[in-house]
Scaffold this motif. Structure first.
Motif, PDB file in Angstrom:
ATOM      1  N   SER A 430       0.826  -1.205   0.000  1.00 13.53           N
ATOM      2  CA  SER A 430       0.000   0.000   0.000  1.00 13.53           C
ATOM      3  C   SER A 430       0.861   1.256   0.000  1.00 13.53           C
ATOM      4  CB  SER A 430      -0.921   0.015   1.232  1.00 13.53           C
ATOM      5  OG  SER A 430      -0.154   0.011   2.431  1.00 13.53           O
ATOM      6  N   ASP A 431       2.134   1.130  -0.395  1.00  9.07           N
ATOM      7  CA  ASP A 431       3.006   2.297  -0.435  1.00  9.07           C
ATOM      8  C   ASP A 431       2.734   3.116  -1.698  1.00  9.07           C
ATOM      9  OD1 ASP A 431       3.923   0.284  -2.018  1.00  9.07           O
ATOM     10  OD2 ASP A 431       5.977   0.296  -1.270  1.00  9.07           O
ATOM     11  N   PHE A 432       3.243   4.356  -1.702  1.00  8.16           N
ATOM     12  CA  PHE A 432       2.903   5.310  -2.751  1.00  8.16           C
ATOM     13  C   PHE A 432       4.169   6.088  -3.106  1.00  8.16           C
ATOM     14  CE2 PHE A 432      -0.169   9.017  -3.882  1.00  8.16           C
ATOM     15  CZ  PHE A 432      -0.227   8.577  -5.193  1.00  8.16           C
ATOM     16  N   TYR A 433       4.520   6.096  -4.409  1.00  6.74           N
ATOM     17  CA  TYR A 433       5.751   6.734  -4.861  1.00  6.74           C
ATOM     18  C   TYR A 433       5.458   7.702  -6.007  1.00  6.74           C
ATOM     19  CZ  TYR A 433       8.560   3.301  -2.279  1.00  6.74           C
ATOM     20  OH  TYR A 433       9.137   2.537  -1.296  1.00  6.74           O
ATOM     21  N   CYS A 434       6.406   8.594  -6.238  1.00  7.62           N
ATOM     22  CA  CYS A 434       6.294   9.559  -7.323  1.00  7.62           C
ATOM     23  C   CYS A 434       7.665   9.726  -7.971  1.00  7.62           C
ATOM     24  CB  CYS A 434       5.772  10.895  -6.799  1.00  7.62           C
ATOM     25  SG  CYS A 434       5.716  12.202  -8.041  1.00  7.62           S
ATOM     26  N   LEU A 435       7.684   9.852  -9.314  1.00 10.38           N
ATOM     27  CA  LEU A 435       8.934  10.032 -10.054  1.00 10.38           C
ATOM     28  C   LEU A 435       8.740  11.116 -11.102  1.00 10.38           C
ATOM     29  CD1 LEU A 435      11.837   9.130 -10.859  1.00 10.38           C
ATOM     30  CD2 LEU A 435      10.750   7.505 -12.439  1.00 10.38           C
ATOM     31  N   ASP A 436       9.620  12.121 -11.090  1.00 12.04           N
ATOM     32  CA  ASP A 436       9.602  13.179 -12.098  1.00 12.04           C
ATOM     33  C   ASP A 436      10.196  12.613 -13.387  1.00 12.04           C
ATOM     34  OD1 ASP A 436      10.163  15.431 -13.746  1.00 12.04           O
ATOM     35  OD2 ASP A 436      10.130  16.720 -11.980  1.00 12.04           O
ATOM     36  N   LEU A 437       9.361  12.460 -14.421  1.00 13.49           N
ATOM     37  CA  LEU A 437       9.819  11.824 -15.656  1.00 13.49           C
ATOM     38  C   LEU A 437      10.702  12.743 -16.494  1.00 13.49           C
ATOM     39  CD1 LEU A 437       6.538   9.971 -16.680  1.00 13.49           C
ATOM     40  CD2 LEU A 437       8.590   8.988 -15.671  1.00 13.49           C
ATOM     41  N   HIS A 438      10.725  14.023 -16.197  1.00 10.60           N
ATOM     42  CA  HIS A 438      11.617  14.929 -16.914  1.00 10.60           C
ATOM     43  C   HIS A 438      13.020  14.886 -16.314  1.00 10.60           C
ATOM     44  CE1 HIS A 438       8.285  16.514 -19.220  1.00 10.60           C
ATOM     45  NE2 HIS A 438       7.611  16.769 -18.105  1.00 10.60           N
ATOM     46  N   LYS A 439      13.100  14.907 -15.008  1.00 13.71           N
ATOM     47  CA  LYS A 439      14.404  14.846 -14.349  1.00 13.71           C
ATOM     48  C   LYS A 439      14.942  13.419 -14.293  1.00 13.71           C
ATOM     49  CE  LYS A 439      13.465  18.825 -11.337  1.00 13.71           C
ATOM     50  NZ  LYS A 439      13.350  19.281  -9.931  1.00 13.71           N
ATOM     51  N   LYS A 440      14.068  12.463 -13.987  1.00 12.24           N
ATOM     52  CA  LYS A 440      14.475  11.065 -13.831  1.00 12.24           C
ATOM     53  C   LYS A 440      15.631  10.946 -12.842  1.00 12.24           C
ATOM     54  CE  LYS A 440      13.049   9.637 -18.478  1.00 12.24           C
ATOM     55  NZ  LYS A 440      13.490   9.105 -19.771  1.00 12.24           N
ATOM     56  N   ASP A 441      15.510  11.662 -11.744  1.00 12.76           N
ATOM     57  CA  ASP A 441      16.596  11.620 -10.772  1.00 12.76           C
ATOM     58  C   ASP A 441      16.388  10.532  -9.726  1.00 12.76           C
ATOM     59  OD1 ASP A 441      14.405  12.894  -9.785  1.00 12.76           O
ATOM     60  OD2 ASP A 441      15.449  14.662  -9.049  1.00 12.76           O
ATOM     61  N   GLN A 442      15.262  10.568  -8.996  1.00 12.42           N
ATOM     62  CA  GLN A 442      15.012   9.552  -7.983  1.00 12.42           C
ATOM     63  C   GLN A 442      13.525   9.514  -7.644  1.00 12.42           C
ATOM     64  OE1 GLN A 442      16.633  10.332  -4.126  1.00 12.42           O
ATOM     65  NE2 GLN A 442      16.132  12.504  -4.168  1.00 12.42           N
ATOM     66  N   TRP A 443      13.099   8.374  -7.082  1.00 11.82           N
ATOM     67  CA  TRP A 443      11.732   8.222  -6.615  1.00 11.82           C
ATOM     68  C   TRP A 443      11.543   9.018  -5.324  1.00 11.82           C
ATOM     69  CZ3 TRP A 443       7.830   5.720  -9.135  1.00 11.82           C
ATOM     70  CH2 TRP A 443       8.173   4.844 -10.155  1.00 11.82           C
ATOM     71  N   MET A 444      10.362   9.551  -5.146  1.00  5.31           N
ATOM     72  CA  MET A 444      10.021  10.235  -3.915  1.00  5.31           C
ATOM     73  C   MET A 444       8.924   9.442  -3.212  1.00  5.31           C
ATOM     74  SD  MET A 444       8.928  14.216  -3.308  1.00  5.31           S
ATOM     75  CE  MET A 444       7.542  14.131  -4.434  1.00  5.31           C
ATOM     76  N   VAL A 445       9.105   9.175  -1.932  1.00  7.34           N
ATOM     77  CA  VAL A 445       8.141   8.400  -1.158  1.00  7.34           C
ATOM     78  C   VAL A 445       7.029   9.320  -0.675  1.00  7.34           C
ATOM     79  CG1 VAL A 445       7.805   6.875   0.805  1.00  7.34           C
ATOM     80  CG2 VAL A 445       9.990   6.858  -0.409  1.00  7.34           C
ATOM     81  N   LEU A 446       5.814   9.030  -1.085  1.00  6.71           N
ATOM     82  CA  LEU A 446       4.662   9.794  -0.621  1.00  6.71           C
ATOM     83  C   LEU A 446       3.988   9.116   0.563  1.00  6.71           C
ATOM     84  CD1 LEU A 446       3.084  10.772  -4.060  1.00  6.71           C
ATOM     85  CD2 LEU A 446       4.704  12.063  -2.671  1.00  6.71           C
ATOM     86  N   VAL A 447       3.860   7.802   0.508  1.00  7.46           N
ATOM     87  CA  VAL A 447       3.314   7.023   1.624  1.00  7.46           C
ATOM     88  C   VAL A 447       4.223   5.817   1.825  1.00  7.46           C
ATOM     89  CG1 VAL A 447       1.380   5.665   2.503  1.00  7.46           C
ATOM     90  CG2 VAL A 447       0.942   7.747   1.179  1.00  7.46           C
ATOM     91  N   GLU A 448       4.761   5.709   3.014  1.00 10.33           N
ATOM     92  CA  GLU A 448       5.646   4.585   3.317  1.00 10.33           C
ATOM     93  C   GLU A 448       4.862   3.523   4.068  1.00 10.33           C
ATOM     94  OE1 GLU A 448      10.204   3.921   4.929  1.00 10.33           O
ATOM     95  OE2 GLU A 448       9.123   5.774   5.375  1.00 10.33           O
ATOM     96  N   ALA A 449       5.084   2.277   3.726  1.00  6.82           N
ATOM     97  CA  ALA A 449       4.388   1.180   4.398  1.00  6.82           C
ATOM     98  C   ALA A 449       5.368   0.043   4.630  1.00  6.82           C
ATOM     99  CB  ALA A 449       3.214   0.694   3.554  1.00  6.82           C
ATOM    100  N   ASP A 450       5.285  -0.550   5.800  1.00  2.68           N
ATOM    101  CA  ASP A 450       6.169  -1.653   6.168  1.00  2.68           C
ATOM    102  C   ASP A 450       5.425  -2.964   5.956  1.00  2.68           C
ATOM    103  OD1 ASP A 450       7.997  -3.391   7.156  1.00  2.68           O
ATOM    104  OD2 ASP A 450       7.970  -2.647   9.215  1.00  2.68           O
ATOM    105  N   PRO A 451       5.797  -3.752   4.937  1.00  7.78           N
ATOM    106  CA  PRO A 451       5.070  -5.003   4.692  1.00  7.78           C
ATOM    107  C   PRO A 451       5.217  -6.031   5.796  1.00  7.78           C
ATOM    108  CG  PRO A 451       7.035  -4.859   3.323  1.00  7.78           C
ATOM    109  CD  PRO A 451       6.882  -3.532   3.979  1.00  7.78           C
ATOM    110  N   ASP A 452       6.244  -5.880   6.635  1.00  8.91           N
ATOM    111  CA  ASP A 452       6.446  -6.845   7.723  1.00  8.91           C
ATOM    112  C   ASP A 452       5.355  -6.745   8.786  1.00  8.91           C
ATOM    113  OD1 ASP A 452       8.732  -7.783   6.508  1.00  8.91           O
ATOM    114  OD2 ASP A 452      10.041  -6.390   7.576  1.00  8.91           O
ATOM    115  N   THR A 453       4.689  -5.603   8.839  1.00 15.62           N
ATOM    116  CA  THR A 453       3.626  -5.429   9.836  1.00 15.62           C
ATOM    117  C   THR A 453       2.272  -5.925   9.335  1.00 15.62           C
ATOM    118  OG1 THR A 453       3.134  -3.189   9.038  1.00 15.62           O
ATOM    119  CG2 THR A 453       4.820  -3.406  10.745  1.00 15.62           C
ATOM    120  N   GLN A 454       2.223  -6.385   8.085  1.00 18.95           N
ATOM    121  CA  GLN A 454       0.953  -6.827   7.519  1.00 18.95           C
ATOM    122  C   GLN A 454       0.557  -8.190   8.064  1.00 18.95           C
ATOM    123  OE1 GLN A 454      -0.179  -8.197   3.121  1.00 18.95           O
ATOM    124  NE2 GLN A 454       0.301  -6.025   3.218  1.00 18.95           N
TER     125      GLN A 454
END
Length: 491
Positions: A430-454
């Protein structure tokens, strides 16, 4: 207290004995089922020798029970299929097809290639679609001695107009194409010329700037033997375009793009990127054995440029070291520091070398290397220079996954959720990421989720747990065996 403990111990011995007997019965049942499957496969081999439809007038069928008798939906005919017969020593199963003509009071035996395996006690129903269809589901097969039984769960249809059998599996793959008119709200089926993709699921479907449609990859299964399927991960690519000067006419063309192509996979996600490029992310590459399936999950990124008919690997540049530059800009430089010294210091940064190698089949493989530039051996001693933050920090990226959700808005790629497997556990993200396709520098984490807690609820297997208890060994188990012999008469 001693007697009570002895009774409890005896009770546990009875439970273990029952578990062991149940396990033996289960093993024997699996062995018997394997024997029946081999016998069914033998009969199917004999049926496979029938390559033509043969209709033979005959006398009434031999005695049988648990066959199906169905009325033809359009003709004055009755259809008899399958059944069984027991002569006191041996059981016979049938997959014969008979037609009874009501007006002529005559029987005809119809032999059709690739019929369902022999069976009895199945379900049958007729429908008028397509000139009439006879549907067959399930049923039972028995060993010649009548002591072993195999129960089907397959589905078949007999097309009465063409006299052809078709097995309708639990999964059906299609390669047909439909168009929906946004003005009339009507569907229409297209009939493209040329050779198109084979039936499949999970393929990429995107639109080119010229209005053509690109189909890439996908997944399909094929029955290799009874109850055993083999999966295929497709990596072929097709173009569906309208024929020039012929409105409403479409044609399939297989294409072979150049560039760095994605490796074969399924469960990947696609979205339309800027400049009318198609973006592909992640997926899973399955390694299938006869009894097991293991997946290698991916998180790589590819772009397909339809104008150039070329694939590109989505290499990210990584975060820039802006903070380091600001610190050095504010630091007081010692007198005598000159431009040459600064250039020598900056020249020690790693150099990125990109090479393109063309393989024999025309595929262009992009190779990136990080080379250390030559420079003075003396390095400046600074805590700030050694900090990970100053070097840009580790590259942030989504964990490998399949079946993620993608969307592009204002030149940014948004990625949500998906799944991956860890052993027998399926982890839904259920995590959420964003990537600027013009810069293509790095992913930005919008929502972090730990799958180990599922939460993950393991399936309970009473047979395995009971078997584990009975496999402890030692004197207690031997005593339980002795004390439970008198209990075996109850089972």
């Amino acid at each position: 207290m001693g007697k009570k403990g002895k009774k409890e111990k005896k009770g546990r011995g009875a439970e273990k004995t029952a578990a062991k007997m149940e396990k033996k019965v289960s093993k024997r049942s699996r062995k018997e089922e394997e024997d029946l499957e081999a016998l069914i496969a033998h009969f199917q081999t004999l049926d496979a020798k029938k390559t033509q439809i043969v209709e033979t007038p005959c006398s009434p069928p031999s005695p049988r029970l648990n066959a199906s008798l169905s009325a033809h939906p359009e003709k004055d005919e009755l259809i008899l299929f399958g059944g069984e017969y027991f002569n006191g020593q041996k059981t016979f199963l049938y997959n014969e097809l008979y037609i009874y003509n009501i007006r002529k009071d005559s029987w005809t035996k119809v032999e059709i290639p690739s019929p369902p395996p022999r069976r009895c006690a199945h379900q049958a129903v007729v429908v008028p679609q397509g000139g009439g269809q006879l549907w067959i589901f399930g049923g039972e097969f028995a060993s010649p001695d009548g002591e072993q039984f195999y129960h089907y769960k397959d589905l078949w249809v007999l097309h009465l107009a063409t006299k052809t059998w078709e097995q309708v599996r639990d999964y059906i793959y299609y390669n047909d194409v439909y168009a929906f008119d946004l003005d009339t709200f009507m569907w229409s089926k297209l009939s493209p010329s040329g050779t198109g993709p084979t039936p499949r699921s999970g393929c990429q479907m995107s639109v080119t700037p010229q209005g053509s449609i690109v189909i890439y990859g996908g997944y399909s299964k094929q029955r290799v033997k009874k109850d055993v399927d083999k999966g295929t991960q497709h990596s072929d690519m097709f173009l569906l375009k309208s024929e020039e000067g012929k409105e409403g006419r479409w044609v399939w063309t297989r294409i072979n793009p150049s560039g760095t192509k994605p490796t074969p996979r399924s469960g990947f996600s696609v979205a339309m990127a800027p400049n009318s490029q198609t973006l592909l992310f992640g997926g899973v590459c399955d390694e299938e054995e006869e009894e097991s399936l293991e997946g290698d999950f991916l998180n790589d990124l590819y772009f397909y440029d339809a104008t150039k008919n070329r694939w590109f690997a989505g290499q990210l540049k990584g975060p820039k070291s802006e903070k380091r530059k600001r610190r050095r800009g504010t630091k007081a430089e010692p007198e005598g520091a000159n431009k040459q010294e600064c250039e020598e210091a900056s020249a020690q940064a790693p150099l990125e070398v990109v090479r393109e190698v063309i393989t024999e089949d025309g595929t262009v493989v992009t190779i990136k290397q990080m080379l250390t530039a030559p420079g003075p051996s003396k390095q400046p001693q600074s805590d700030e220079d050694d900090s990970p933050e100053e070097a840009g920090g580790p590259l942030v990226e989504p964990r490998p996954r399949s079946n993620a959700m993608l969307a592009v808005k204002h030149g940014r790629l948004y990625l949500y959720g998906g799944m991956f497997e860890a052993g027998d556990r399926q982890v839904t993200l259920s995590d959420f990421y964003c990537l600027d396709l013009h810069k293509k520098d790095q992913w930005m984490v919008l929502v972090e989720a730990d799958p180990d807690t599922q939460e993950w609820l393991e399936e309970t297997d009473s047979e395995d747990s009971d078997a584990g208890e009975g496999a402890e060994g030692g004197e207690e188990d031997e005593e339980d065996e002795d004390s439970s012999e008198e209990d075996q008469g109850e089972y």
